[in-house]
Design an enzyme around this catalytic site. Structure first.
Site, short mmCIF file in Angstrom:
data_model
loop_
_atom_site.label_atom_id
_atom_site.label_comp_id
_atom_site.label_asym_id
_atom_site.label_seq_id
_atom_site.Cartn_x
_atom_site.Cartn_y
_atom_site.Cartn_z
N GLN A 30 74.63 -1.97 39.95
CA GLN A 30 74.76 -1.85 41.40
C GLN A 30 73.43 -2.16 42.07
O GLN A 30 72.47 -1.40 41.91
CB GLN A 30 75.20 -0.42 41.72
CG GLN A 30 75.22 -0.07 43.18
CD GLN A 30 75.40 1.44 43.37
OE1 GLN A 30 75.32 2.21 42.40
NE2 GLN A 30 75.62 1.86 44.60
N GLU A 89 85.15 12.43 49.14
CA GLU A 89 85.25 12.34 47.68
C GLU A 89 85.63 13.70 47.13
O GLU A 89 85.02 14.70 47.46
CB GLU A 89 83.89 11.96 47.09
CG GLU A 89 83.54 10.52 47.26
CD GLU A 89 82.12 10.26 46.77
OE1 GLU A 89 81.86 10.53 45.59
OE2 GLU A 89 81.28 9.84 47.58
N SER A 139 69.25 11.17 48.61
CA SER A 139 68.29 12.26 48.41
C SER A 139 68.75 13.52 49.16
O SER A 139 69.62 13.46 50.02
CB SER A 139 66.91 11.84 48.94
OG SER A 139 66.96 11.74 50.35
N ASN A 140 68.15 14.64 48.80
CA ASN A 140 68.45 15.89 49.52
C ASN A 140 68.34 15.70 51.03
O ASN A 140 69.16 16.21 51.79
CB ASN A 140 67.45 16.98 49.10
CG ASN A 140 67.84 17.65 47.80
OD1 ASN A 140 68.77 17.20 47.12
ND2 ASN A 140 67.13 18.71 47.45
#
Lengths: 391, 361
Positions: free
Chosen positions: A130, A248, A371-372
């Site tokens: 990817q 999701e 990321s967080n």
């Protein structure tokens, strides 16, 4: 997850028996290999494992189109992932094809594209990687600089991708490239399918803090893709790439947690063995880690509930924050349990212990896959209705 | 175990929520806690008599609704959100215990607003699970209980009290009538004024035996689950109000919520609250369908939800700024409830010690 129907119980036994037979026989050496921080292990054998999965029909069990996949129920997909984790079956090489490329094609591709690309993924024969991130497009994913120009019947692609897992084993790469010169941000991007085995593609492994390489840089220098190998309309690549990032359910989350439980159990056993568990502060940290794992399990079950789309639209972001932070803390706990001995490696040139590998590699967990900070922004904007930062 | 709300549960939640939005505004709650009983008597009559919400999980043949604790949990969350000053949680815990141990015959008339309460601690006891110091002496028909209990929530108003006592060498759970001879009750003031509490003194008080050690443990676990569900409601409401503030309060020429430093804190709180809500939901469903899991999932839910509420309530004050340290603002009500929940029913440290064997230690 709970037992489910009697057919689900039968299905679980079928998965378990198949995995057990494979991993006791020809693939016995692969148990526990290829997980996070171990992506570099046993590449050839794991490629053979992918083909075995494909032959047995275990690839694409959740693909919704019955012409290609098995369109199994959510419950059965969860069962498969749980059993896969319980058996300590090897880390997948084919998951980008299975979980990213094919679902994108099924939703956005032409019939010709589906017929050409899906069977190779289903057979476990064709590997994908990817190419989204770039040196200047990390958290700011829309800042893509890679360009593609249509030249007759082919795209000519120039640019650089980074953090590309499995690029060194992949046959194809999904490349997000700017196909409209002068376009900005999300506009003018296209979702291209680029073969890896060609002179214009160079893969360079990135040596990480563990001394091993899971990620790569991919240099595209006049790399070529067929004019028809664009998914969706040219210029609509952002929409195509994001089409999978909606709600999701995380069918693999419970399976992932079985792996986490195994890691925590090993650390707990170690703490009992070396006396660390007698320290009440460390014991409290171990129980906290266990508690937080149960919290993740209950949260996963909630995101798999019958009405989860309404009740837990935040599932992907909340789950990512929870597990990434948890796993990073687990790495710290593993080291604390070892005490001063934690600093000694297991050999030269740079052989890390399991605790060290977990401690170091888990720093990546809160960065990759959003990321967080990106997760928090998404939660703030989409689920709390807070305005974007315009400073 | 399907952790999603069913359509009926969603309807129930919406009905209770809109009722409380109408009749249990922050002003109404403050008026009620300033009244002599400290309770909203009118709303209590409506919740129990008209709506039958305290008898939701009681079987139909005993004048209940025949639903389960999963439905009770939905109401608990709404009661917690409003910090409703009514003895709902105490009463449903007693109803659940008596139903589970086949003693619905002891249930006071819940439809008439009867109140139940669970005694959990002796004065001066810092242990967890709590020390059982009451003693049951045998009488011809029933047992006679002697002992003291501290700060029993809704203990003064209770028509029926559940008290643990040592009976022939083992712990057992007893039901005691609120007006029983030998029982004296004295109100004790609490920092969290949305709740009422009383010290109990029992001197040879007749008690009906409900069950043995398993009943004592079950009562403690159900109480923990009820606390967790209520705490989730309070935490969600506190976060909602805080996010509203961040969306509307303008400083430096922009709304506070556009500052990433604040957005990220709100997002972390959201994650904390929803993760905690999952444990409360799981535990509530376990009361209904998997009670063998309660010894683990009940203390777990209480531990996690009390911490989530503690985090949210503290951040609610900081993110609201100066207004939140006033008596006028609701933030102190959330913060005091958080402290109450955190320090009673097992401290975080005690609950983690309780869970240590499950964690493999």
């Amino acid at each position: 997850m709970t037992a489910g129907t009697s057919q689900d119980v039968t299905f679980r036994a079928e998965v378990r028996d198949w995995l057990e037979a494979q991993l006791s026989g020809e693939f016995a050496g692969l148990r526990g290999s290829g997980g996070p921080g171990r992506e570099h292990e046993h590449l050839q054998e794991r490629a053979a494992w992918e083909r075995r999965l494909g032959e047995a029909g275990w690839i694409g069990i959740g693909w919704p189109d019955p012409r290609y996949g098995r369109a199994l129920s959510l419950q059965r997909q969860v069962i498969f992932h749980e059993e896969y984790a319980r058996a300590a079956a090897p880390g997948r090489l084919g998951h980008i094809g299975e979980q990213l490329l094919v679902p994108t094609l099924l939703a956005n591709g032409t019939e010709e594209q589906k017929e050409r690309f899906v069977p190779g993924v289903a057979a476990g024969e064709v590997m994908w990687c990817q190419g989204y991130s770039e040196p200047d497009a990390g958290s700011d994913l829309a800042n893509v600089g890679t360009r593609a120009v249509l030249d007759g019947d082919r795209w000519v692609v120039t640019g650089q991708k980074i953090w590309t897992s499995l690029a060194h084993v992949a046959d194809w790469c999904i490349v997000i490239a700017r196909t409209e010169p002068g376009s900005q941000r999300h506009a003018g991007l296209s979702f291209l399918l680029v073969p890896m085995d060609q002179p214009g593609v160079t893969v360079r492994p990135i040596v990480q803090l563990t001394g091993t390489s899971e990620f790569n840089e991919v240099f595209l220098d006049g790399a070529v893709a067929a004019a028809g190998d664009v998914v969706g309309e040219p210029g609509q690549g952002w929409r195509v790439a994001m089409s999978l990032l909606g709600f999701e359910r995380g069918v693999s989350t419970l399976g992932q947690q079985i792996g986490f439980a195994r890691e925590l159990k090993a650390i707990t056993a170690r703490a009992r063995e070396n006396g660390a568990a007698d320290d009440p502060v460390l014991a409290d940290r171990i129980v906290s880690a266990w508690v937080d794992l149960q919290v993740m399990r209950h949260t996963a079950l909630r995101t798999l509930g019958s009405d989860a789309a309404r009740e837990a639209p935040w599932a992907a972001n909340v789950s990512k924050l929870l597990w990434a932070n948890w796993h990073r803390r687990l790495g710290e706990l593993a080291m604390a349990v070892e005490g001063a001995a934690a600093v000694v490696t297991s050999g030269l040139p740079y052989e890390l212990t399991d605790e060290q590998r977990l401690f170091l590699f888990s720093r990546a967990d809160t960065i990759y896959g959003g990321s967080n900070e990106v997760q928090r922004n998404v939660l703030a904007e989409r689920h709390l209705g807070l305005p974007r930062d315009r400073a | 175990m399907d952790l999603s709300l069913s359509e009926e549960q969603r309807d129930l939640r919406d009905a209770v929520r809109s009722l409380l939005a109408k009749h249990a505004s922050a002003e109404a709650v403050r008026t009620a806690i300033a009244a002599p009983t400290g309770r909203d008597e009118q709303l209590w009559a409506q919740l129990t008599g008209e709506l039958g919400l305290t008898a939701l999980s009681v079987p139909e043949q005993h004048d209940g609704a025949g639903a389960s604790f999963a439905e009770v949990a939905v109401v608990l969350e709404e009661v917690g959100a409003a910090l409703l000053p009514v003895p709902y949680d105490s009463t449903v815990v007693v109803a659940e215990v008596l139903t589970r141990f086949g003693r619905t015959d002891l249930l006071p008339p819940l439809g008439d607003g009867a109140v139940g309460a669970l005694a959990q601690r002796e004065p001066g006891d810092r242990s967890w699970p709590p020390h059982v110091g009451c003693v049951a002496s045998r009488n011809t028909r029933s047992r006679l209980l002697t002992g003291v209990q501290a700060a029993v929530i809704d203990g003064e108003a209770a028509d029926l009290l559940l008290v643990a006592a040592v009976d022939g060498g083992a712990e057992a759970l007893f039901a005691v009538a609120g007006d029983a001879a030998g029982l004296s009750r004295a109100a004790v003031p609490l920092m969290d004024q949305t709740r009422q509490a009383a010290d109990l003194r029992l001197e040879r008080v007749p008690g009906e035996r409900v069950g043995g050690p398993d009943a004592v443990a079950f009562a403690r676990d159900v109480a923990a689950v009820a606390t967790a569900c209520e705490a989730v409601g309070t935490a969600r409401r506190a976060l909602e109000r805080t996010v509203d503030h961040l969306r509307t309060r303008v400083q430096f020429g922009r709304v506070l919520g556009s500052f990433q430093a604040l957005r990220h804190r709100a997002a972390d709180l959201f994650t904390t609250v929803e993760a905690a809500a999952s444990t409360a939901r799981y535990a509530a469903c376990a009361v209904a369908t998997a009670p063998d899991e309660l010894p683990v999932v009940a203390p777990l839910a209480k531990l996690v939800c009390a911490q989530a509420l503690t985090d949210v309530a503290a951040e609610a004050i900081q993110l609201h700024g100066g207004i939140a340290i006033t008596w006028e603002h609701d933030a102190h009500l959330w913060f005091k409830r958080a402290a109450h929940v955190q320090h009673t029913g097992g401290s975080p440290e005690q609950l983690r010690r309780q869970l240590a064997p499950a964690a493999g230690l």
